[in-house]
Design a protein around this motif. Structure first.
Motif, PDB file in Angstrom:
ATOM      1  N   GLY A  43       0.823  -1.194   0.000  1.00 27.76           N
ATOM      2  CA  GLY A  43       0.000   0.000   0.000  1.00 27.76           C
ATOM      3  C   GLY A  43       0.857   1.243   0.000  1.00 27.76           C
ATOM      4  N   ASN A  44       0.235   2.376  -0.250  1.00 26.38           N
ATOM      5  CA  ASN A  44       0.909   3.669  -0.275  1.00 26.38           C
ATOM      6  C   ASN A  44       2.011   3.707  -1.335  1.00 26.38           C
ATOM      7  OD1 ASN A  44       1.202   6.295   0.511  1.00 26.38           O
ATOM      8  ND2 ASN A  44       2.581   5.847   2.214  1.00 26.38           N
ATOM      9  N   GLY A  45       1.817   2.987  -2.447  1.00 26.04           N
ATOM     10  CA  GLY A  45       2.787   2.991  -3.533  1.00 26.04           C
ATOM     11  C   GLY A  45       4.069   2.250  -3.215  1.00 26.04           C
ATOM     12  N   ARG A  46       3.988   1.254  -2.342  1.00 27.07           N
ATOM     13  CA  ARG A  46       5.175   0.492  -1.963  1.00 27.07           C
ATOM     14  C   ARG A  46       4.912  -0.993  -2.105  1.00 27.07           C
ATOM     15  NH1 ARG A  46       6.210   1.807   3.846  1.00 27.07           N
ATOM     16  NH2 ARG A  46       3.978   1.527   3.827  1.00 27.07           N
ATOM     17  N   CYS A  47       5.983  -1.770  -2.255  1.00 27.29           N
ATOM     18  CA  CYS A  47       5.875  -3.219  -2.297  1.00 27.29           C
ATOM     19  C   CYS A  47       7.143  -3.831  -1.718  1.00 27.29           C
ATOM     20  CB  CYS A  47       5.639  -3.722  -3.722  1.00 27.29           C
ATOM     21  SG  CYS A  47       6.967  -3.359  -4.867  1.00 27.29           S
ATOM     22  N   GLU A  48       7.017  -5.056  -1.280  1.00 25.87           N
ATOM     23  CA  GLU A  48       8.166  -5.800  -0.783  1.00 25.87           C
ATOM     24  C   GLU A  48       8.562  -6.791  -1.863  1.00 25.87           C
ATOM     25  OE1 GLU A  48       9.464  -8.272   3.207  1.00 25.87           O
ATOM     26  OE2 GLU A  48       7.366  -8.136   2.651  1.00 25.87           O
ATOM     27  N   SER A  49       9.836  -6.826  -2.217  1.00 28.00           N
ATOM     28  CA  SER A  49      10.262  -7.694  -3.306  1.00 28.00           C
ATOM     29  C   SER A  49      11.605  -8.325  -2.993  1.00 28.00           C
ATOM     30  CB  SER A  49      10.342  -6.914  -4.615  1.00 28.00           C
ATOM     31  OG  SER A  49      11.279  -5.888  -4.502  1.00 28.00           O
ATOM     32  N   THR A  50      11.845  -9.456  -3.632  1.00 30.38           N
ATOM     33  CA  THR A  50      13.109 -10.157  -3.522  1.00 30.38           C
ATOM     34  C   THR A  50      13.889  -9.919  -4.796  1.00 30.38           C
ATOM     35  OG1 THR A  50      12.102 -11.877  -2.171  1.00 30.38           O
ATOM     36  CG2 THR A  50      14.214 -12.371  -3.155  1.00 30.38           C
ATOM     37  N   CYS A  51      15.054  -9.325  -4.670  1.00 22.71           N
ATOM     38  CA  CYS A  51      15.891  -9.072  -5.839  1.00 22.71           C
ATOM     39  C   CYS A  51      16.600 -10.356  -6.242  1.00 22.71           C
ATOM     40  CB  CYS A  51      16.896  -7.967  -5.546  1.00 22.71           C
ATOM     41  SG  CYS A  51      16.105  -6.371  -5.298  1.00 22.71           S
ATOM     42  N   ILE A  52      17.083 -10.374  -7.476  1.00 19.47           N
ATOM     43  CA  ILE A  52      17.743 -11.557  -8.004  1.00 19.47           C
ATOM     44  C   ILE A  52      19.052 -11.831  -7.254  1.00 19.47           C
ATOM     45  CG2 ILE A  52      18.720 -12.541 -10.123  1.00 19.47           C
ATOM     46  CD1 ILE A  52      15.632 -12.272 -10.008  1.00 19.47           C
ATOM     47  N   CYS A  59      10.382  -1.622  -1.974  1.00 16.08           N
ATOM     48  CA  CYS A  59      10.432  -0.873  -3.231  1.00 16.08           C
ATOM     49  C   CYS A  59       9.329   0.173  -3.266  1.00 16.08           C
ATOM     50  CB  CYS A  59      10.285  -1.818  -4.416  1.00 16.08           C
ATOM     51  SG  CYS A  59      11.584  -3.041  -4.508  1.00 16.08           S
ATOM     52  N   HIS A  60       9.674   1.333  -3.792  1.00 18.66           N
ATOM     53  CA  HIS A  60       8.737   2.451  -3.930  1.00 18.66           C
ATOM     54  C   HIS A  60       8.379   2.589  -5.406  1.00 18.66           C
ATOM     55  CE1 HIS A  60       7.670   6.748  -4.394  1.00 18.66           C
ATOM     56  NE2 HIS A  60       7.026   6.503  -3.265  1.00 18.66           N
ATOM     57  N   ILE A  61       7.070   2.609  -5.706  1.00 18.33           N
ATOM     58  CA  ILE A  61       6.612   2.743  -7.088  1.00 18.33           C
ATOM     59  C   ILE A  61       6.668   4.212  -7.469  1.00 18.33           C
ATOM     60  CG2 ILE A  61       4.700   2.353  -8.665  1.00 18.33           C
ATOM     61  CD1 ILE A  61       3.777   0.127  -6.743  1.00 18.33           C
ATOM     62  N   ARG A  62       7.370   4.516  -8.522  1.00 17.63           N
ATOM     63  CA  ARG A  62       7.563   5.913  -8.908  1.00 17.63           C
ATOM     64  C   ARG A  62       6.257   6.527  -9.397  1.00 17.63           C
ATOM     65  NH1 ARG A  62      10.971   5.822 -14.473  1.00 17.63           N
ATOM     66  NH2 ARG A  62       9.913   7.774 -14.759  1.00 17.63           N
ATOM     67  N   GLY A  63       6.185   7.840  -9.352  1.00 14.27           N
ATOM     68  CA  GLY A  63       4.951   8.559  -9.628  1.00 14.27           C
ATOM     69  C   GLY A  63       4.438   8.388 -11.046  1.00 14.27           C
ATOM     70  N   LYS A  64       5.331   8.171 -12.011  1.00 14.68           N
ATOM     71  CA  LYS A  64       4.918   7.982 -13.402  1.00 14.68           C
ATOM     72  C   LYS A  64       4.122   6.689 -13.566  1.00 14.68           C
ATOM     73  CE  LYS A  64       6.927   7.891 -18.010  1.00 14.68           C
ATOM     74  NZ  LYS A  64       8.185   7.896 -18.777  1.00 14.68           N
ATOM     75  N   MET A  65       4.426   5.690 -12.730  1.00 10.40           N
ATOM     76  CA  MET A  65       3.740   4.399 -12.814  1.00 10.40           C
ATOM     77  C   MET A  65       2.556   4.305 -11.866  1.00 10.40           C
ATOM     78  SD  MET A  65       7.030   1.929 -12.841  1.00 10.40           S
ATOM     79  CE  MET A  65       6.050   0.459 -12.913  1.00 10.40           C
ATOM     80  N   HIS A  66       2.515   5.159 -10.864  1.00 10.58           N
ATOM     81  CA  HIS A  66       1.501   5.075  -9.817  1.00 10.58           C
ATOM     82  C   HIS A  66       0.101   5.260 -10.411  1.00 10.58           C
ATOM     83  CE1 HIS A  66       0.235   5.081  -5.682  1.00 10.58           C
ATOM     84  NE2 HIS A  66      -0.466   6.176  -5.869  1.00 10.58           N
ATOM     85  N   LYS A  88      16.339  -0.452   0.419  1.00  6.01           N
ATOM     86  CA  LYS A  88      15.242   0.182  -0.301  1.00  6.01           C
ATOM     87  C   LYS A  88      15.619   0.353  -1.767  1.00  6.01           C
ATOM     88  CE  LYS A  88      13.199   2.644   3.550  1.00  6.01           C
ATOM     89  NZ  LYS A  88      12.718   3.931   4.051  1.00  6.01           N
ATOM     90  N   ALA A  89      14.591   0.348  -2.634  1.00  2.00           N
ATOM     91  CA  ALA A  89      14.823   0.508  -4.069  1.00  2.00           C
ATOM     92  C   ALA A  89      13.607   1.192  -4.680  1.00  2.00           C
ATOM     93  CB  ALA A  89      15.055  -0.851  -4.723  1.00  2.00           C
ATOM     94  N   ASP A  90      13.735   1.605  -5.939  1.00  2.00           N
ATOM     95  CA  ASP A  90      12.658   2.282  -6.653  1.00  2.00           C
ATOM     96  C   ASP A  90      12.273   1.463  -7.878  1.00  2.00           C
ATOM     97  OD1 ASP A  90      12.676   4.758  -5.048  1.00  2.00           O
ATOM     98  OD2 ASP A  90      14.695   4.945  -5.862  1.00  2.00           O
ATOM     99  N   VAL A  91      10.957   1.241  -8.059  1.00  2.00           N
ATOM    100  CA  VAL A  91      10.481   0.472  -9.206  1.00  2.00           C
ATOM    101  C   VAL A  91      10.585   1.347 -10.450  1.00  2.00           C
ATOM    102  CG1 VAL A  91       8.527  -0.751 -10.205  1.00  2.00           C
ATOM    103  CG2 VAL A  91       8.928  -0.862  -7.761  1.00  2.00           C
ATOM    104  N   ILE A  92      11.321   0.867 -11.437  1.00  2.00           N
ATOM    105  CA  ILE A  92      11.504   1.611 -12.678  1.00  2.00           C
ATOM    106  C   ILE A  92      10.560   1.109 -13.764  1.00  2.00           C
ATOM    107  CG2 ILE A  92      13.168   2.090 -14.512  1.00  2.00           C
ATOM    108  CD1 ILE A  92      15.343   1.885 -12.398  1.00  2.00           C
ATOM    109  N   LEU A  93      10.369  -0.227 -13.825  1.00  2.00           N
ATOM    110  CA  LEU A  93       9.627  -0.824 -14.932  1.00  2.00           C
ATOM    111  C   LEU A  93       8.995  -2.124 -14.484  1.00  2.00           C
ATOM    112  CD1 LEU A  93       9.389  -0.582 -18.187  1.00  2.00           C
ATOM    113  CD2 LEU A  93      11.172  -2.288 -18.182  1.00  2.00           C
TER     114      LEU A  93
END
Length: 146
Positions: A43-52, A59-66, A88-93
């Motif tokens: 929620g709030n434009g965030r997600c939990e993810s496992t990187c490779i 991870c924070h979803i950027r405003g262009k994708m929100h 922490k990281a930012d979702v690009i795609l």
């Protein structure tokens, strides 16, 4: 009565996704970026993810994708790593399912990544034993005796 100043309501904003159907070029990771699989949405434009690379990041979803690109658990995403915060990281795609299969075929994603399950490692494996033992067997007793 107030005068309408905009060009329409929410139905006009909802119908702007016609460009998503066409094929786009496959984007590979660069320096400071990593592939990840979404574990759960927070929620709030965030997600939990496992990187490779094996790290679990917030991870924070950027405003262009929100509110334009919908991300769900199990999706493969490209995240930009932060120099000052490793957790922490930012979702690009967000990769479409066919793009994620192509990444796996090219060897960018490891073989143990599951593309079609909801959560990585949370589904039922084919080699699990006692998969169908979810029922309880009762003995037949005479109903008058009870």
């Amino acid at each position: 009565m107030p005068k309408n100043k905009g060009k329409g309501g929410k139905n006009r904003k909802r119908g702007k996704n016609e460009a998503d159907d066409e094929k786009r070029e496959l984007v590979f990771k660069e320096d400071g970026q990593e592939y990840a699989q979404v574990l759960r949405m927070l929620g709030n434009g965030r997600c939990e993810s496992t990187c490779i690379d094996g790290t679990k990041r917030l991870c924070h979803i950027r405003g262009k994708m929100h509110k334009k690109v919908w991300i769900a658990a199990g999706d493969i995403i490209l995240v930009g790593l932060r120099d000052y915060q490793d957790d922490k990281a930012d979702v690009i795609l967000k990769y479409m399912p066919d793009e994620a299969r192509l990444l796996k075929a090219y060897g960018e994603l490891p073989e143990n990544v599951r593309l079609n399950e909801g959560i990585a490692g949370g589904g039922i494996d084919e080699d699990d034993e006692n998969v169908g033992d979810d029922y309880i067997e009762f003995e037949d007793e005479d109903i008058d005796r009870i």
